[in-house]
Design a protein around this motif. Structure first.
Motif, PDB file in Angstrom:
ATOM      1  N   UNK A  82     -85.805  48.764 -60.998  1.00 33.04           N
ATOM      2  CA  UNK A  82     -85.521  47.395 -60.549  1.00 33.04           C
ATOM      3  C   UNK A  82     -85.488  47.340 -59.024  1.00 33.04           C
ATOM      4  N   UNK A  83     -84.788  48.272 -58.413  1.00 35.07           N
ATOM      5  CA  UNK A  83     -84.658  48.289 -56.952  1.00 35.07           C
ATOM      6  C   UNK A  83     -86.021  48.492 -56.287  1.00 35.07           C
ATOM      7  N   UNK A  84     -86.866  49.331 -56.888  1.00 40.19           N
ATOM      8  CA  UNK A  84     -88.206  49.543 -56.333  1.00 40.19           C
ATOM      9  C   UNK A  84     -89.015  48.252 -56.385  1.00 40.19           C
ATOM     10  N   UNK A  85     -88.866  47.488 -57.472  1.00 45.00           N
ATOM     11  CA  UNK A  85     -89.623  46.250 -57.622  1.00 45.00           C
ATOM     12  C   UNK A  85     -89.071  45.130 -56.732  1.00 45.00           C
ATOM     13  N   UNK A  86     -87.804  45.233 -56.364  1.00 46.20           N
ATOM     14  CA  UNK A  86     -87.225  44.250 -55.436  1.00 46.20           C
ATOM     15  C   UNK A  86     -87.736  44.462 -54.012  1.00 46.20           C
ATOM     16  N   UNK A  87     -88.271  45.653 -53.735  1.00 44.58           N
ATOM     17  CA  UNK A  87     -88.860  45.920 -52.425  1.00 44.58           C
ATOM     18  C   UNK A  87     -87.873  45.761 -51.294  1.00 44.58           C
TER      19      UNK A  87
END
Length: 227
Positions: free
Chosen positions: A200-205
């Motif tokens: 999730x954190x990776x996709x939030x950028x």
């Protein structure tokens, strides 16, 4: 109480609308220009619906609607009031983010009926929408957007982020997230939560700091930490 913002530069129209809307049980706030209306909204006087005159001094009603839409993601219903009845004006109004269009002169009963209809449609839409800072969740469609851009989340990732967004600032333990998202599934380990949170954190950028890990407490959504 439902709050309605009346934006019109004609004092007599504001007075008539304010009187009748108040008599119908609404809370009414007024603005005589687009600039004054924008100031009210920015100061925290966000209404549940806006009655907006098209022909305002300074910034027009159409331009004001566009500015409001850039801030609220379409959540505040807008009904335009106008003496103009051309088809192009009607299309411009809807393109600017209007939900309805009432031509002057109008009857009070028509205004009240239009307000009730727009509020009903708005409540139906809002029941499927959760807004948490820059995150906008479509709970019916199972999608989430950040600053208007949809995130490519898996179903479980969506459910975890939605859970965190349901109570921003509160820390959810790994076990609590497992129970809420996976239920009583014995073979799913707490490490699974960590893996999903990392994705999730990776996709939030650039907005990854929205999701925080408080050591010994769990994970939380912190709306004051967007970067």
């Amino acid at each position: 109480m439902i709050k309605i913002l009346v934006v019109d530069d004609e004092a007599d129209i504001r007075e008539i609308l304010s009187f009748n809307l108040s008599a119908a049980g609404y809370q009414v706030i007024e603005a005589d220009s687009g600039e004054a209306a924008m100031l009210l909204i920015q100061q925290g006087e966000a209404p549940d619906l806006i009655l907006l005159d098209v022909m305002l001094p300074g910034i027009s009603g159409f331009k004001l609607a566009g500015k409001i839409r850039s801030l609220d993601n379409g959540l505040i219903p807008i009904i335009f009031l106008t003496a103009r009845d051309g088809e192009n004006d009607l299309l411009t109004g809807f393109s600017a983010g209007g939900d309805d269009y009432i031509r002057k002169p109008f009857s009070t009963s028509e205004v009240l009926a239009r307000i009730q209809a727009v509020l009903r449609r708005s409540r139906k839409h809002r029941s499927n929408v959760l807004q948490a800072g820059p995150l906008s969740f479509d709970t019916a469609g199972g999608s989430v957007a950040i600053d208007g851009q949809e995130l490519a989340l898996s179903r479980k990732e969506f459910e975890i982020l939605l859970l965190l967004a349901s109570e921003p600032g509160r820390s959810f333990s790994r076990n609590e997230i497992l129970q809420q998202v996976w239920g009583a599934v014995p073979y799913v380990l707490e490490r699974t939560v960590d893996v999903h949170i990392a994705r999730i954190r990776a996709k939030l950028g650039e907005k990854r700091a929205l999701v925080q890990n408080r050591q010994g407490f769990g994970y939380s959504l912190e709306l004051d930490r967007e970067v």
